[in-house]
Every structure is written in structure tokens, then in C-alpha cells.
Design a protein around this motif. Structure first.
Motif, PDB file in Angstrom:
ATOM      1  N   ALA A  24      24.157   9.696  14.666  1.00  0.00           N
ATOM      2  CA  ALA A  24      25.558   9.768  14.238  1.00  0.00           C
ATOM      3  C   ALA A  24      25.988  11.223  14.073  1.00  0.00           C
ATOM      4  O   ALA A  24      27.080  11.615  14.503  1.00  0.00           O
ATOM      5  N   ALA A  25      25.127  12.047  13.486  1.00  0.00           N
ATOM      6  CA  ALA A  25      25.444  13.465  13.298  1.00  0.00           C
ATOM      7  C   ALA A  25      25.599  14.173  14.641  1.00  0.00           C
ATOM      8  O   ALA A  25      26.500  15.019  14.807  1.00  0.00           O
ATOM      9  N   ALA A  26      24.752  13.835  15.608  1.00  0.00           N
ATOM     10  CA  ALA A  26      24.847  14.454  16.930  1.00  0.00           C
ATOM     11  C   ALA A  26      26.175  14.107  17.590  1.00  0.00           C
ATOM     12  O   ALA A  26      26.823  14.970  18.210  1.00  0.00           O
ATOM     13  N   ILE A  27      26.613  12.868  17.443  1.00  0.00           N
ATOM     14  CA  ILE A  27      27.895  12.467  18.024  1.00  0.00           C
ATOM     15  C   ILE A  27      29.043  13.151  17.287  1.00  0.00           C
ATOM     16  O   ILE A  27      30.008  13.602  17.902  1.00  0.00           O
ATOM     17  N   GLU A  28      28.933  13.258  15.966  1.00  0.00           N
ATOM     18  CA  GLU A  28      29.955  13.957  15.177  1.00  0.00           C
ATOM     19  C   GLU A  28      30.109  15.398  15.653  1.00  0.00           C
ATOM     20  O   GLU A  28      31.225  15.907  15.774  1.00  0.00           O
ATOM     21  N   VAL A  29      28.992  16.068  15.919  1.00  0.00           N
ATOM     22  CA  VAL A  29      29.028  17.453  16.402  1.00  0.00           C
ATOM     23  C   VAL A  29      29.747  17.514  17.748  1.00  0.00           C
ATOM     24  O   VAL A  29      30.569  18.403  17.990  1.00  0.00           O
ATOM     25  N   ARG A  30      29.457  16.574  18.614  1.00  0.00           N
ATOM     26  CA  ARG A  30      30.091  16.548  19.940  1.00  0.00           C
ATOM     27  C   ARG A  30      31.590  16.294  19.831  1.00  0.00           C
ATOM     28  O   ARG A  30      32.379  16.851  20.602  1.00  0.00           O
ATOM     29  N   ILE A  31      31.991  15.469  18.871  1.00  0.00           N
ATOM     30  CA  ILE A  31      33.416  15.233  18.658  1.00  0.00           C
ATOM     31  C   ILE A  31      34.072  16.499  18.116  1.00  0.00           C
ATOM     32  O   ILE A  31      35.115  16.932  18.606  1.00  0.00           O
ATOM     33  N   ALA A  32      33.453  17.113  17.108  1.00  0.00           N
ATOM     34  CA  ALA A  32      34.007  18.326  16.501  1.00  0.00           C
ATOM     35  C   ALA A  32      34.109  19.481  17.491  1.00  0.00           C
ATOM     36  O   ALA A  32      35.056  20.267  17.445  1.00  0.00           O
ATOM     37  N   SER A  33      33.142  19.557  18.413  1.00  0.00           N
ATOM     38  CA  SER A  33      33.144  20.655  19.380  1.00  0.00           C
ATOM     39  C   SER A  33      34.113  20.419  20.536  1.00  0.00           C
ATOM     40  O   SER A  33      34.367  21.325  21.326  1.00  0.00           O
ATOM     41  N   GLY A  34      34.618  19.195  20.631  1.00  0.00           N
ATOM     42  CA  GLY A  34      35.523  18.877  21.727  1.00  0.00           C
ATOM     43  C   GLY A  34      34.829  18.335  22.958  1.00  0.00           C
ATOM     44  O   GLY A  34      35.468  18.006  23.946  1.00  0.00           O
ATOM     45  N   GLU A  35      33.497  18.244  22.914  1.00  0.00           N
ATOM     46  CA  GLU A  35      32.762  17.659  24.044  1.00  0.00           C
ATOM     47  C   GLU A  35      33.238  16.225  24.279  1.00  0.00           C
ATOM     48  O   GLU A  35      33.366  15.785  25.413  1.00  0.00           O
ATOM     49  N   TYR A  36      33.483  15.496  23.177  1.00  0.00           N
ATOM     50  CA  TYR A  36      34.108  14.173  23.230  1.00  0.00           C
ATOM     51  C   TYR A  36      35.488  14.343  22.602  1.00  0.00           C
ATOM     52  O   TYR A  36      35.611  14.471  21.394  1.00  0.00           O
ATOM     53  N   SER A  37      36.524  14.374  23.413  1.00  0.00           N
ATOM     54  CA  SER A  37      37.884  14.572  22.899  1.00  0.00           C
ATOM     55  C   SER A  37      38.487  13.239  22.467  1.00  0.00           C
ATOM     56  O   SER A  37      37.951  12.166  22.756  1.00  0.00           O
ATOM     57  N   VAL A  38      39.624  13.300  21.794  1.00  0.00           N
ATOM     58  CA  VAL A  38      40.309  12.099  21.335  1.00  0.00           C
ATOM     59  C   VAL A  38      40.572  11.191  22.536  1.00  0.00           C
ATOM     60  O   VAL A  38      41.063  11.636  23.570  1.00  0.00           O
ATOM     61  N   GLY A  39      40.190   9.946  22.385  1.00  0.00           N
ATOM     62  CA  GLY A  39      40.367   8.965  23.449  1.00  0.00           C
ATOM     63  C   GLY A  39      39.212   8.872  24.422  1.00  0.00           C
ATOM     64  O   GLY A  39      39.141   7.947  25.222  1.00  0.00           O
ATOM     65  N   ALA A  40      38.289   9.828  24.358  1.00  0.00           N
ATOM     66  CA  ALA A  40      37.131   9.813  25.262  1.00  0.00           C
ATOM     67  C   ALA A  40      36.152   8.720  24.842  1.00  0.00           C
ATOM     68  O   ALA A  40      35.984   8.445  23.659  1.00  0.00           O
ATOM     69  N   ARG A  41      35.507   8.126  25.825  1.00  0.00           N
ATOM     70  CA  ARG A  41      34.503   7.100  25.562  1.00  0.00           C
ATOM     71  C   ARG A  41      33.230   7.773  25.061  1.00  0.00           C
ATOM     72  O   ARG A  41      32.817   8.790  25.596  1.00  0.00           O
ATOM     73  N   VAL A  42      32.652   7.194  24.015  1.00  0.00           N
ATOM     74  CA  VAL A  42      31.368   7.688  23.522  1.00  0.00           C
ATOM     75  C   VAL A  42      30.272   6.816  24.129  1.00  0.00           C
ATOM     76  O   VAL A  42      30.535   5.691  24.563  1.00  0.00           O
ATOM     77  N   PRO A  43      29.045   7.311  24.188  1.00  0.00           N
ATOM     78  CA  PRO A  43      27.959   6.537  24.799  1.00  0.00           C
ATOM     79  C   PRO A  43      27.791   5.163  24.145  1.00  0.00           C
ATOM     80  O   PRO A  43      27.985   4.999  22.940  1.00  0.00           O
ATOM     81  N   SER A  44      27.410   4.204  24.974  1.00  0.00           N
ATOM     82  CA  SER A  44      27.186   2.834  24.500  1.00  0.00           C
ATOM     83  C   SER A  44      25.860   2.742  23.751  1.00  0.00           C
ATOM     84  O   SER A  44      25.059   3.681  23.745  1.00  0.00           O
ATOM     85  N   VAL A  45      25.627   1.589  23.166  1.00  0.00           N
ATOM     86  CA  VAL A  45      24.358   1.326  22.479  1.00  0.00           C
ATOM     87  C   VAL A  45      23.185   1.540  23.438  1.00  0.00           C
ATOM     88  O   VAL A  45      22.195   2.190  23.097  1.00  0.00           O
ATOM     89  N   VAL A  46      23.308   1.004  24.643  1.00  0.00           N
ATOM     90  CA  VAL A  46      22.236   1.140  25.634  1.00  0.00           C
ATOM     91  C   VAL A  46      22.029   2.606  26.003  1.00  0.00           C
ATOM     92  O   VAL A  46      20.892   3.090  26.074  1.00  0.00           O
ATOM     93  N   GLU A  47      23.120   3.336  26.227  1.00  0.00           N
ATOM     94  CA  GLU A  47      23.007   4.760  26.578  1.00  0.00           C
ATOM     95  C   GLU A  47      22.376   5.552  25.445  1.00  0.00           C
ATOM     96  O   GLU A  47      21.508   6.400  25.682  1.00  0.00           O
ATOM     97  N   LEU A  48      22.795   5.291  24.209  1.00  0.00           N
ATOM     98  CA  LEU A  48      22.210   6.000  23.063  1.00  0.00           C
ATOM     99  C   LEU A  48      20.731   5.655  22.914  1.00  0.00           C
ATOM    100  O   LEU A  48      19.912   6.536  22.641  1.00  0.00           O
ATOM    101  N   SER A  49      20.402   4.391  23.114  1.00  0.00           N
ATOM    102  CA  SER A  49      19.002   3.962  23.017  1.00  0.00           C
ATOM    103  C   SER A  49      18.142   4.713  24.020  1.00  0.00           C
ATOM    104  O   SER A  49      17.055   5.200  23.678  1.00  0.00           O
TER     105      SER A  49
END
Length: 86
Positions: free
Chosen positions: A16-41
Motif C-alpha cells: 500500500a505504501a509503495a502504491i501511495e508513493v507512486r500516486i504522490a509522485s505522479g507515476e499513477y495520476s488521477v484516473g489512472a488504473r492501478v495494478p490488479s490483485v493478480v499484478e500486485l501478487s
């Protein structure tokens, strides 16, 4: 990606923290799809239930929104929704 996780801390919190960092850095922008459960696994080498817990936490925090059948997306933060002062 395959980042190393600290096995002395809960894996879901680290993911969760890694995804939060990616959101804060703009790697995942508003509206962008985040990795699925399978992708994260696969990316983090974790169980699907652990990935689900990380995504549930991010949703509870208001960082992502889930759309049935489509996936999870970066949510617009309340500060971003507000109109700038005139």
C-alpha cells in the motif's frame, strides 16, 4: 518490478505504501488504473489476499476507487476537486 519486502513488517502495508508513493509522485495520476490483485501478487511475490488487503486499505483511505469489472483507479483527492479561489 519485484521490489524486496521487509519480512518483519506486514507486506500489505508495504505494498500500500509503495502504491501511495507512486500516486504522490505522479507515476499513477488521477484516473489512472492501478495494478490488479493478480499484478500486485506477481510483482511483489505476495498472496492474492495480501494484495486485496493493500487495495482495500487504499480505497478506505480515499486514494483509489474501484469499478466493478474494470479495476481500481486513482481517485481525485478532495483538495484537487475544489475550485481555485477567484
Amino acid at each position: 518490478m519485484s521490489p524486496e519486502l521487509d519480512r518483519t513488517r506486514p507486506a500489505w502495508r508495504q505494498v500500500a505504501a509503495a502504491i501511495e508513493v507512486r500516486i504522490a509522485s505522479g507515476e499513477y495520476s488521477v484516473g489512472a488504473r492501478v495494478p490488479s490483485v493478480v499484478e500486485l501478487s506477481n510483482d511483489f511475490g505476495i498472496a492474492a489476499s495480501t494484495a486485496q488487503k493493500a487495495l482495500a486499505h487504499l480505497k478506505a483511505e480515499g486514494l483509489i476507487r474501484a469499478e466493478v469489472g474494470l479495476g481500481s483507479f486513482v481517485a481525485q483527492r478532495p483538495a484537487e476537486e475544489a475550485e481555485p479561489p477567484a
